[in-house]
Design an enzyme around this catalytic site. Structure first.
Site, PDB file in Angstrom:
ATOM      1  N   CYS A  92       0.802  -1.226   0.000  1.00 13.76           N
ATOM      2  CA  CYS A  92       0.000   0.000   0.000  1.00 13.76           C
ATOM      3  C   CYS A  92       0.836   1.278   0.000  1.00 13.76           C
ATOM      4  CB  CYS A  92      -0.949   0.018   1.203  1.00 13.76           C
ATOM      5  SG  CYS A  92      -2.160  -1.304   1.181  1.00 13.76           S
ATOM      6  N   HIS A 339      -9.438   2.747  -2.257  1.00 13.55           N
ATOM      7  CA  HIS A 339      -8.056   2.425  -1.885  1.00 13.55           C
ATOM      8  C   HIS A 339      -7.436   1.502  -2.934  1.00 13.55           C
ATOM      9  CE1 HIS A 339      -4.570   1.514   0.409  1.00 13.55           C
ATOM     10  NE2 HIS A 339      -5.066   0.595   1.215  1.00 13.55           N
TER      11      HIS A 339
END
Length: 386
Positions: A92, A339
């Protein structure tokens, strides 16, 4: 990055992204390279006034088909055969890590102009299986080796909420606020200048107003009886974002405003609590640059979970539900927008560019971008308006 004089630091002079779509919906048939290529193409046009060729494209990606996604995307954007491409996987934090790597190349004077960011298509990511059991899906790569904690991110968010005392009500309040801010920003047109049309879409798919009563009724999503729900967690998403980094000499010569990259930090932390990573990363970054949190006007944190975001902001002395509501993710974050793992670290930098450069913030204004990473990492970067 080692301390350098301001004139030697790289500068972001362009930043764009796709709209962000929920996996399986808006971009369900668009591969990661086809998300990235149109954004790269527009950013390349944005910086054509610099008069120098693009030296490289660096892209973060987590779950794509493998190979060198950045090279595929650069060719798809029409940059030509001479632009090589490098693909980064820090999960991420990949998009932000790619920007830091590009900045190091510019600061070292090995390159003059680099496009960097990330792309993720959860919708088209290939399904994998172990050779010895081809009928059993391979869920994900391990974040750590055997003998170390390796929680899924939802369970890790629950553990962090418990460890740092982040209650369910605050998580729901924060998720509702993130969505409300994103809806207001979309309606006011504050995302328009940063979004490149892909597949006919020019608006983020997901942000919507969420009633407190609806949020409070949602069951725990990862741990029975827990506080982390689908409502206060970010969705799995598709999207891409890239920026252009160049030297201060070229920026000043072209008369472009921008964001100077003052410094970056990548650190490790307890893999059992990976959401904690931004705390040591930001602390190290501020220590290296001699900047205090009070001096930073705009903060963009990847909102993977409300629990994780609040644990981090609490530790850094920020109050995103009170005094710092317009300072931390002022237009909403990943809880509202989505996301896209490999891109999301570049999305927050693009948001800083809009908040500070496109809005005309005065020179010297500081912005902070940070992300937590599975396996126990934190990535952070400090920027200054020039």
């Amino acid at each position: 990055m080692r301390p350098l004089p301001p004139e030697a630091l790289p500068v972001i002079v362009a930043a764009r992204r796709t709209a962000i779509g929920t996996a399986g919906h808006a971009f369900k048939e668009v591969t990661a390279d086809r998300l990235a290529a149109p954004v790269i193409q527009v950013v390349a046009r944005d910086v054509a006034c610099l008069g120098v060729p693009i030296d490289d494209v660096v892209l973060g990606n987590c779950m794509g088909p493998g190979g060198n996604l950045a090279r595929v995307s650069a060719l798809g954007a029409g940059l030509g055969e001479a632009v090589p491409g490098a693909t980064v996987d820090r999960q991420c934090g990949s998009g932000l890590a790619a920007i830091l790597m590009a900045g190091q190349a510019v600061a070292s004077e090995e390159m003059e102009l680099v496009i960097a960011g990330g792309a993720e298509s959860a919708s088209t990511a290939p399904l994998r299986a172990h050779r010895e059991s081809p009928d059993t899906p391979y869920e994900r790569a391990p974040f750590t080796p055997a003998g170390h904690p390796d929680p899924d991110m939802g369970a890790a968010a629950e553990a962090l909420a418990a460890a740092r005392g982040v209650e369910r009500e605050r998580q729901d309040d924060y998720a509702g606020a993130s969505n409300a801010k994103a809806v207001a920003a979309r309606e006011a047109g504050r995302f328009a200048a940063e979004i490149v049309e892909v597949g006919g879409r020019t608006e983020d798919q997901r942000p919507r107003l969420m009633r407190p009563a609806s949020l409070s009724r949602l069951p725990a999503a990862f741990v029975p009886g827990g506080s982390v729900t689908a409502g206060n967690s970010s969705p799995v998403s598709d999207g891409a974002a890239v920026v252009a980094l160049t030297s201060e000499r070229l920026r000043a010569g072209a008369g472009l405003p921008g964001l100077r990259l003052r410094g970056g930090a990548v650190v490790g932390c307890d893999p059992a609590l990976p959401g904690w990573g931004p705390v040591p990363a930001v602390r190290r970054l501020l220590g290296r640059t001699g900047v205090s949190m009070e001096q930073i006007a705009a903060v963009e944190i990847v909102e993977a979970f409300a629990a994780q975001t609040l644990a981090v902001t609490d530790a850094l002395g920020l109050d995103p539900l009170g005094a710092d509501r317009e300072r931390v993710c002022a237009d909403g974050g990943a809880l509202a927008l989505g996301h896209p793992w490999g891109a999301t670290g570049a999305v927050v930098v693009t948001r800083l560019f809009t908040r500070l450069v496109r809005s005309g913030a005065p020179p010297g204004t500081l912005g902070l971008a940070t992300a937590a990473v599975g396996g126990g990492l934190g990535v952070a970067a400090l920027f200054e308006v020039v």
